[in-house]
Design a protein around this motif. Structure first.
Motif, PDB file in Angstrom:
ATOM      1  N   SER A 222       2.793  -5.653   1.833  1.00 13.91           N
ATOM      2  CA  SER A 222       4.139  -5.254   2.258  1.00 13.91           C
ATOM      3  C   SER A 222       4.969  -4.779   1.075  1.00 13.91           C
ATOM      4  O   SER A 222       5.764  -3.842   1.195  1.00 13.91           O
ATOM      5  CB  SER A 222       4.837  -6.415   2.974  1.00 13.91           C
ATOM      6  OG  SER A 222       5.186  -7.445   2.078  1.00 13.91           O
ATOM      7  N   PHE A 225       3.483  -1.136   0.343  1.00 14.84           N
ATOM      8  CA  PHE A 225       3.659  -0.091   1.355  1.00 14.84           C
ATOM      9  C   PHE A 225       5.054  -0.080   1.970  1.00 14.84           C
ATOM     10  O   PHE A 225       5.389   0.819   2.731  1.00 14.84           O
ATOM     11  CB  PHE A 225       2.569  -0.202   2.428  1.00 14.84           C
ATOM     12  CG  PHE A 225       1.227   0.253   1.925  1.00 14.84           C
ATOM     13  CD1 PHE A 225       0.817   1.576   2.060  1.00 14.84           C
ATOM     14  CD2 PHE A 225       0.392  -0.624   1.258  1.00 14.84           C
ATOM     15  CE1 PHE A 225      -0.406   2.002   1.558  1.00 14.84           C
ATOM     16  CE2 PHE A 225      -0.834  -0.213   0.754  1.00 14.84           C
ATOM     17  CZ  PHE A 225      -1.234   1.108   0.905  1.00 14.84           C
ATOM     18  N   PHE A 227       7.343  -2.636   3.762  1.00 14.88           N
ATOM     19  CA  PHE A 227       7.840  -3.174   5.020  1.00 14.88           C
ATOM     20  C   PHE A 227       8.048  -4.675   4.852  1.00 14.88           C
ATOM     21  O   PHE A 227       7.454  -5.297   3.979  1.00 14.88           O
ATOM     22  CB  PHE A 227       6.863  -2.889   6.176  1.00 14.88           C
ATOM     23  CG  PHE A 227       5.554  -3.636   6.070  1.00 14.88           C
ATOM     24  CD1 PHE A 227       5.357  -4.846   6.720  1.00 14.88           C
ATOM     25  CD2 PHE A 227       4.497  -3.122   5.315  1.00 14.88           C
ATOM     26  CE1 PHE A 227       4.153  -5.542   6.617  1.00 14.88           C
ATOM     27  CE2 PHE A 227       3.293  -3.800   5.210  1.00 14.88           C
ATOM     28  CZ  PHE A 227       3.123  -5.019   5.854  1.00 14.88           C
ATOM     29  N   THR A 241       4.015  -1.902  12.422  1.00 14.87           N
ATOM     30  CA  THR A 241       4.684  -0.785  11.755  1.00 14.87           C
ATOM     31  C   THR A 241       3.661   0.222  11.238  1.00 14.87           C
ATOM     32  O   THR A 241       2.503  -0.119  10.978  1.00 14.87           O
ATOM     33  CB  THR A 241       5.510  -1.275  10.555  1.00 14.87           C
ATOM     34  OG1 THR A 241       4.623  -1.762   9.541  1.00 14.87           O
ATOM     35  CG2 THR A 241       6.469  -2.383  10.961  1.00 14.87           C
ATOM     36  N   GLU A 242       4.107   1.456  11.087  1.00 15.99           N
ATOM     37  CA  GLU A 242       3.244   2.489  10.522  1.00 15.99           C
ATOM     38  C   GLU A 242       2.857   2.150   9.083  1.00 15.99           C
ATOM     39  O   GLU A 242       1.744   2.433   8.644  1.00 15.99           O
ATOM     40  CB  GLU A 242       3.948   3.847  10.566  1.00 15.99           C
ATOM     41  CG  GLU A 242       4.172   4.393  11.971  1.00 15.99           C
ATOM     42  CD  GLU A 242       4.850   5.749  11.953  1.00 15.99           C
ATOM     43  OE1 GLU A 242       5.160   6.246  10.831  1.00 15.99           O
ATOM     44  OE2 GLU A 242       5.077   6.311  13.036  1.00 15.99           O
ATOM     45  N   GLU A 243       3.790   1.535   8.349  1.00 17.72           N
ATOM     46  CA  GLU A 243       3.525   1.209   6.950  1.00 17.72           C
ATOM     47  C   GLU A 243       2.411   0.169   6.808  1.00 17.72           C
ATOM     48  O   GLU A 243       1.533   0.295   5.947  1.00 17.72           O
ATOM     49  CB  GLU A 243       4.802   0.689   6.288  1.00 17.72           C
ATOM     50  CG  GLU A 243       5.909   1.715   6.147  1.00 17.72           C
ATOM     51  CD  GLU A 243       6.762   1.866   7.392  1.00 17.72           C
ATOM     52  OE1 GLU A 243       7.702   2.666   7.377  1.00 17.72           O
ATOM     53  OE2 GLU A 243       6.479   1.164   8.400  1.00 17.72           O
ATOM     54  N   GLU A 246      -0.862   1.809   7.748  1.00 15.64           N
ATOM     55  CA  GLU A 246      -1.288   2.665   6.640  1.00 15.64           C
ATOM     56  C   GLU A 246      -1.932   1.843   5.539  1.00 15.64           C
ATOM     57  O   GLU A 246      -2.981   2.200   4.988  1.00 15.64           O
ATOM     58  CB  GLU A 246      -0.083   3.429   6.087  1.00 15.64           C
ATOM     59  CG  GLU A 246      -0.402   4.285   4.860  1.00 15.64           C
ATOM     60  CD  GLU A 246       0.853   4.799   4.154  1.00 15.64           C
ATOM     61  OE1 GLU A 246       0.712   5.728   3.323  1.00 15.64           O
ATOM     62  OE2 GLU A 246       1.955   4.267   4.413  1.00 15.64           O
ATOM     63  N   ARG A 318       4.084   8.465  -1.154  1.00 15.78           N
ATOM     64  CA  ARG A 318       5.471   8.609  -0.685  1.00 15.78           C
ATOM     65  C   ARG A 318       6.432   7.684  -1.425  1.00 15.78           C
ATOM     66  O   ARG A 318       7.648   7.880  -1.376  1.00 15.78           O
ATOM     67  CB  ARG A 318       5.549   8.344   0.821  1.00 15.78           C
ATOM     68  CG  ARG A 318       5.096   6.952   1.222  1.00 15.78           C
ATOM     69  CD  ARG A 318       5.138   6.743   2.747  1.00 15.78           C
ATOM     70  NE  ARG A 318       4.452   5.521   3.136  1.00 15.78           N
ATOM     71  CZ  ARG A 318       4.970   4.318   3.039  1.00 15.78           C
ATOM     72  NH1 ARG A 318       6.212   4.173   2.554  1.00 15.78           N
ATOM     73  NH2 ARG A 318       4.294   3.245   3.405  1.00 15.78           N
ATOM     74  N   ARG A 319       5.899   6.668  -2.123  1.00 14.18           N
ATOM     75  CA  ARG A 319       6.740   5.740  -2.888  1.00 14.18           C
ATOM     76  C   ARG A 319       6.524   5.893  -4.395  1.00 14.18           C
ATOM     77  O   ARG A 319       6.870   4.995  -5.161  1.00 14.18           O
ATOM     78  CB  ARG A 319       6.469   4.296  -2.469  1.00 14.18           C
ATOM     79  CG  ARG A 319       6.685   4.007  -1.004  1.00 14.18           C
ATOM     80  CD  ARG A 319       6.590   2.510  -0.716  1.00 14.18           C
ATOM     81  NE  ARG A 319       7.795   1.807  -1.145  1.00 14.18           N
ATOM     82  CZ  ARG A 319       7.837   0.517  -1.481  1.00 14.18           C
ATOM     83  NH1 ARG A 319       6.713  -0.209  -1.485  1.00 14.18           N
ATOM     84  NH2 ARG A 319       8.968  -0.050  -1.847  1.00 14.18           N
TER      85      ARG A 319
END
Length: 449
Positions: A222, A225, A227, A241-243, A246, A318-319
């Motif tokens: 978490s 990614f 969340f 969650t999508e996160e 993923e 993305r992060r």
């Protein structure tokens, strides 16, 4: 309200430790002599780690220990297996005091005692002398039911063997910062022989801190990614969650490349287990670990420690730019069904002494969260430790400390579902949806909703 790790608390520590190299010499005075003057008792003290057992004789040789224990005798047991400690608590035969894990679970189920009065009377234990996060972790619903002890500091770092990286034609001075970059390292360094037998892996992302959580060390997937799996205020899970999906797919791909059964076979070899064993054996080039990796590697395999480097835990593309860190640690608790509660309390004070902390830090590599010792600990004693201290100031994302009364149940389901994903028995999206449903039902059934 969710208990957050405050950046301020750790920044203050990092500033305080800068430039200091000498350990404090004084032993804190115990708050009072325990036990009867006429006849002593035997206080049982258990911990789940094996490492202190190697230096148990040195630890117990502390000349100041009788000042803490009075006429009483301390029975120190290390390496208490998971089944044994849970069975003892369930049967009403726990030790008097111990670090047995399952801290929040024990608090929520009221099997450990409140320590407020002990702390109020102590000249050693007080809130201002501990890292803020570790002190917060010892409380449940505003009541203190533990004392930070033995080990406690930051939990996230991407450790790697620079020699193995170089031998694979990769640049040890340019470590990966995203999972895509980590995958390049992983694929390059994972090796098989002509019969497709596994020889070496780049990274098992679920080894050690990479697979931890949720719990006192946070929840690594978490953190990475992005969340939060549970909301303490609303008492609702946020697993679907999508996160999270993923993360299961991305981290699972590392295992697919190795081969799940190949990985099991490697772990079955003596000395190549999880939590640093395969790294020490130089069959795993990278590992996601906490600060202790520096000291443990130095004390266990000095030759490997010479090649030890550390960087930031990978995040998804993305992060990119997120430099994450996480606080956490352990505590001792006094058990409600223990025989000698008052006599056990001085053990919690003794665990903050310079003698105890010196033995644990220098010979194993663990730091306490007790600031009178921590603030004077040399930050360059082991390879990579300086980066870890600097990460406290440089991190721009801190994983939250989330309290969920059924975190052990969530941990078990997380282990089951992540394996189902990397074995292609289920998709990441299906896994998180099922986890959401199961954990919600369990929380309600346990009476915490």
């Amino acid at each position: 309200m969710t208990s957050k790790l405050t950046r301020r608390g750790f920044l203050n520590l990092a500033t305080a430790t800068a430039g200091l190299s000498a350990l404090a010499a004084c032993v804190p005075a115990p708050s009072g002599q325990a036990g009867s003057e006429e006849e002593g008792v035997t206080v049982q003290f258990w911990i789940f780690w094996n490492q202190p057992g190697r230096i148990a004789d040195q630890i117990m040789a502390d000349p100041a220990l009788p000042e803490y224990m009075g006429n009483n005798t301390l029975e120190f047991r290390t390496g208490v297996a998971n089944e044994a400690r849970l069975a003892a608590v369930a049967a009403g035969t726990p030790p008097d005091i111990g670090a047995l894990g399952y801290y929040l679970d024990f608090m929520a189920r009221d099997v450990v005692v409140e320590l407020t009065d002990y702390v109020a009377a102590s000249s050693v234990i007080n809130e201002d002398d501990f890292i803020e996060t570790n002190w917060q972790q010892t409380h449940y619903e505003g009541v203190q039911k533990g004392v930070p002890a033995i080990e406690g500091f930051v939990r996230r770092g991407f450790f790697y063997n620079a020699a193995m990286v170089s031998e694979a034609g990769l640049d040890p001075d340019a470590p990966p910062v995203t999972w895509d970059e980590a995958m390049v390292w992983h694929e390059t360094m994972t090796q098989f022989d002509e019969n497709n037998n596994l020889l070496q892996i780049g990274l098992d992302p679920y080894d050690a801190e990479g697979g931890v959580g949720p719990g006192n060390d946070g929840f690594c997937i978490s953190d990475s990614f992005g969340f939060h799996y549970f909301d303490e205020d609303t008492k609702e899970f946020n697993l679907d969650t999508e996160e999270f999906a993923e993360g299961l797919e991305v981290m699972g791909e590392f295992i697919r490349i190795i081969g799940p059964d190949n990985l099991v076979g490697m772990r079955a070899v003596e000395g190549q287990g999880t939590w640093g064993g395969s790294f020490n054996a130089q069959v795993q080039a990278c590992i996601i670990e906490g600060y202790w990796m520096s000291g443990e590697t130095f004390n266990e395999v000095p030759d490997v420690a010479e090649q030890l480097r550390v960087s930031w835990t990978p995040v998804p593309e993305r992060r990119r730019g997120v430099k994450l860190q996480q606080g956490g640690g352990h505590m001792v608790q006094i058990f409600r069904d223990g025989t000698y509660k008052d006599e056990a309390w001085p053990v919690a004070e003794w665990l903050q002494s310079d003698y105890w902390c010196d033995q644990i830090f220098h010979n194993i590599g663990w730091l306490p969260s007790y600031r009178p010792y921590f603030d004077n600990a040399p930050r360059d004693l082991f390879p990579g430790l300086d980066f870890i201290f600097n990460s406290v100031q440089e991190a721009n994302y801190w994983g939250p400390q989330i309290r969920c009364e059924i975190e052990d149940f969530v941990r078990v389901k997380y282990g089951e579902f992540r394996e189902a994903v990397y074995r292609d028995q289920i998709s990441g999206a299906e896994a998180v949806a099922q986890m959401q449903e199961l954990c919600t039902k369990e929380y309600q059934a346990a009476g915490f909703a």
